[in-house]
Design a protein around this motif. Structure first.
Motif: not given
Length: 206
Positions: A61, A64-65, A73, A95
């Protein structure tokens, strides 16, 4: 005599309960929950296995962040919520919990889910006006359309609150031309679901 008939008249809530019992609404909700529970359980087990044996979910996570812009996103989430709810919202709730502003992004995805449902509703309205497409969809979604005609707003509430695709209920509502104002009102319960899930998932990830 009139007074006696009035006293024997059942309250509206009892009549509604009787109707939903006879038409199988409660059993439908139970079966829907059972169907939804299996993939969610598999997803949770897979997530736990990945977390403990492959890579920390928090690291994924965080990656992705850090590497994907929030707008991207959110765009993926909105597309998913507008097209049959293809990706579990729980992934995006998790997320949002790892972003710099968790509550802000949780609110954002709740709004996007709500508006995604509206897109699906109008997709259903549009489909209903195209005879060839409508006939095809009426066969593919016969059960959902039939149930929407029977239960209307309660089916929208189920789609908004429970782990079943909200987009499917929204399309069916559009197909039968369910009153848009009532759809918007019942759909607001989508925010309740995201708030509850947000609290649970944020707590689990901390």
């Amino acid at each position: 005599m009139a007074q006696k008939n009035k006293s024997n008249k059942k309250p509206r809530w009892k009549l509604l309960h009787q109707y939903y019992s006879y038409t199988g609404f409660y059993s439908f909700v139970g079966k829907s929950l059972m169907k939804a529970a299996l993939p969610i359980l598999i997803f949770i087990i897979a997530l736990i296995c990945v977390h403990f044996f492959v890579i920390d979910i928090n690291d994924i996570l965080a990656y992705i962040t850090e590497n994907f812009p929030p707008i991207g996103v959110l765009a993926v989430f909105f597309a998913s919520e507008s097209i049959l709810g293809l990706i579990p919202p729980e992934i995006f709730i998790a997320w949002s919990g790892k972003t710099a502003h968790p509550n802000l992004y949780l609110t954002a995805i709740a709004f996007l889910s709500y508006f995604g449902g509206i897109v699906s509703y109008f997709a259903g309205r549009g489909i209903a006006s195209i005879p060839s497409v409508f006939v095809y969809l009426e066969v593919k979604m016969a059960k959902h359309i039939k149930n929407m005609r029977k239960w209307g707003g309660f089916l929208i509430i189920v789609g908004a609150l429970l782990p079943v695709p909200f987009a499917v209920s929204s399309i069916a509502a559009g197909v039968i031309k369910f009153p848009f104002g009532s759809y918007l009102l019942f759909g607001l319960l989508r925010f309740v679901r995201f708030f509850i899930y947000g609290v649970m998932i944020f707590e689990a990830l901390n």
